[in-house]
Structure formats: C-alpha cells, structure tokens
Enzyme design. Sequence first.
Site, PDB file in Angstrom:
ATOM      1  N   SER A  32       0.836  -1.201   0.000  1.00  0.00           N
ATOM      2  CA  SER A  32       0.000   0.000   0.000  1.00  0.00           C
ATOM      3  C   SER A  32       0.875   1.257   0.000  1.00  0.00           C
ATOM      4  CB  SER A  32      -0.899  -0.003   1.241  1.00  0.00           C
ATOM      5  OG  SER A  32      -1.592  -1.226   1.352  1.00  0.00           O
ATOM      6  N   GLY A  33       0.284   2.363  -0.395  1.00  0.00           N
ATOM      7  CA  GLY A  33       0.984   3.639  -0.336  1.00  0.00           C
ATOM      8  C   GLY A  33       1.346   4.184  -1.703  1.00  0.00           C
ATOM      9  N   SER A  34       1.837   5.418  -1.701  1.00  0.00           N
ATOM     10  CA  SER A  34       2.090   6.131  -2.954  1.00  0.00           C
ATOM     11  C   SER A  34       3.243   5.536  -3.758  1.00  0.00           C
ATOM     12  CB  SER A  34       2.382   7.602  -2.653  1.00  0.00           C
ATOM     13  OG  SER A  34       3.475   7.730  -1.747  1.00  0.00           O
ATOM     14  N   THR A  35       4.256   4.982  -3.099  1.00  0.00           N
ATOM     15  CA  THR A  35       5.404   4.427  -3.819  1.00  0.00           C
ATOM     16  C   THR A  35       5.011   3.205  -4.638  1.00  0.00           C
ATOM     17  OG1 THR A  35       6.808   5.189  -2.004  1.00  0.00           O
ATOM     18  CG2 THR A  35       7.788   3.657  -3.571  1.00  0.00           C
ATOM     19  N   ASP A  90       6.574  -3.633  -1.192  1.00  0.00           N
ATOM     20  CA  ASP A  90       5.796  -2.752  -0.318  1.00  0.00           C
ATOM     21  C   ASP A  90       6.679  -1.590   0.114  1.00  0.00           C
ATOM     22  OD1 ASP A  90       3.679  -1.746   1.123  1.00  0.00           O
ATOM     23  OD2 ASP A  90       3.464  -3.469   2.456  1.00  0.00           O
ATOM     24  N   ALA A  92       7.408   1.605   3.225  1.00  0.00           N
ATOM     25  CA  ALA A  92       7.624   1.657   4.671  1.00  0.00           C
ATOM     26  C   ALA A  92       7.572   3.106   5.109  1.00  0.00           C
ATOM     27  CB  ALA A  92       8.967   1.034   5.056  1.00  0.00           C
ATOM     28  N   GLY A 104       2.389   0.810   8.456  1.00  0.00           N
ATOM     29  CA  GLY A 104       1.031   0.958   8.957  1.00  0.00           C
ATOM     30  C   GLY A 104       0.527   2.385   8.962  1.00  0.00           C
ATOM     31  N   GLY A 105       1.335   3.307   8.429  1.00  0.00           N
ATOM     32  CA  GLY A 105       0.891   4.700   8.380  1.00  0.00           C
ATOM     33  C   GLY A 105      -0.356   4.889   7.546  1.00  0.00           C
ATOM     34  N   GLU A 112      -0.711  -5.973   5.380  1.00  0.00           N
ATOM     35  CA  GLU A 112       0.684  -5.816   4.989  1.00  0.00           C
ATOM     36  C   GLU A 112       1.564  -6.867   5.657  1.00  0.00           C
ATOM     37  OE1 GLU A 112       0.892  -1.014   4.046  1.00  0.00           O
ATOM     38  OE2 GLU A 112       1.462  -1.749   6.021  1.00  0.00           O
TER      39      GLU A 112
END
Length: 287
Positions: A32-35, A90, A92, A104-105, A112
């Site tokens: 997950s996330g923008s990266t 993933d 971090a 987990g941000g 995850e």
Amino acid sequence: MAEPVEKAKENAALQAVQDHFDPTARYIGIGSGSTIVFVVQAIKNRNEDLSRILFVPTGYQSRQVIVKAGLQAIQFDSLPRGVLLDLAFDGADEVDEDLNCIKGGGACLYQEKLVATHARKFICVADHRKLQSRLLSQWKKIPIEVEPLAAHSVLESLAALGSHQAIIRSGEMEKSGPIKTDQDNYIVDAKFKHPLHPRATTAEGVQGTGEDTQWAVEALAKEIKQIEGVLSVGLFCGLNGFEAKEAGKKIGGQKPVAAYFGMEDGSVVIRKAGEVDIVVSKQGEKT
C-alpha cells in the site's frame, strides 16, 4: 518539494522492479501507499506476458492500483493452502540500519504483515526520507491495529511500556470518529521517548528491554503483541524471508531482504542485510 520526492519514489521503484521482478512468478504481493503506484507501473511497462501472474494486494487502495493497471488481483485468502508468494513489493514509513521497518501509516497494517510473512522475499521501496539509522528518528509513532472494544485498555498497557501519548487515530474530520481498517479495527499510534535500538544489546551495553524507556525493536514488538486486543504491530522485525527458510520455517519473515531508497540527487541506495549499502547513480552505475 513534492515533485522531487515523487521522482525519488519512481527511481526506487524502477530499480527494485528491474532487480527483483520475475516474469515466471505465479503470485506477487503488492503493498500500500504512494510508492507502490510506481512499482505497479514499472511492472506493467516491462512489456512481458503478465497474464499468468496473480497479484495479492494489502488493502483496498492497492487492489485498485492493480486493477487499473489491467493486472489480475486476488485476495490473500484465495491463495492455495501452503503456497507462498514468490515475492512482495511494499513501502515503509521508516527503515533502520538493520532493515527493521515501521509500517502501517496508511492503516493497512494487518494485511501488509500477512503478505510480508507469506512471501519468499519482501522488497521494500521508499524515498530518502525513510532511510534512517534507528526507527522513530523521523517517523515518531508506531501504528498498532487493535480490536475496537479493547482500544482503551490497549492505551493503558502501552503507557506501562513507556508510551504515554498513544492515541486512537481519527479521520480527517473529527466527527467521523476513529479510522477503521479493512478489518473494521482501530489504529493506535504509539509514541515512545527514544528512537529504537536495532539490536537487543548495544555497544553501550543498553539491553533494550524498557529500562529508562530504552527499547530494542524486537523486544518492544513482542511486548506490544502480547497486549490483549492487539491484532498486529507496525514493527516489521526479526527474520527476513531467506532467514526464515534457513531456520526451517515455512512462513514468518517480516523484514525485507532488500530496501531501495530513491535519493534527492537521482541515485538509488540499496540496503541489504549485513552488506554495505550500494549506490546506483542516475547513469545506472553501481558503487
């Protein structure tokens, strides 16, 4: 400021995919996330047959990224029994010198960790802001996924461990209440006084078991996980996938085998367990 950071994420993603993507893989975890958006795009742009690969997302957002790229997404619980992911990509929130991570941000913590621990190898992709010598250096809180009924008792237990400012994470609008994970749980963000020690015993003799609020990563993760009501802790530590296999474990590797950090100057720093960091220049030269 945002544009250079996005370019750094893209550079890290391109290098990580170039080094680790395997077109013969059957199952690949996507975090997950923008990266991760850049990771999926880099995979899509390889002009290889991806039709037989099934991508396992860690939450709603990553599933949408996979589907929009025209790739096949399946839920984690659709994996055949006993089958591991060939690899997982993933991001971090922070990574230390021993490749321990805070994650987990984005409130996808439990899924995850499921994906990381069931991957033969986990590859972390991030920008230069996440590269630190110790956790809690810049990212000041540990995300913890908790059962809602137990949330307030978890806060009390965290205070006993030295986190006196732990809070239940709320949405952007306070009136909407606590953020809910995909599993309908709450996220508690726990702050601690000092950055965490990567290893159990430091050169200064610090044991990292909570004395004077000094904690080692793995010791703190174990203490928090034992609290009733805690589903998952946002500290990814212990073994990586390769080490878990060598130890005779089918699953259990939480740490990445390698982490890729896009830097401000256009280079990419590659950190692997027990090795000197490698720098890949803008021209693709490794030093």
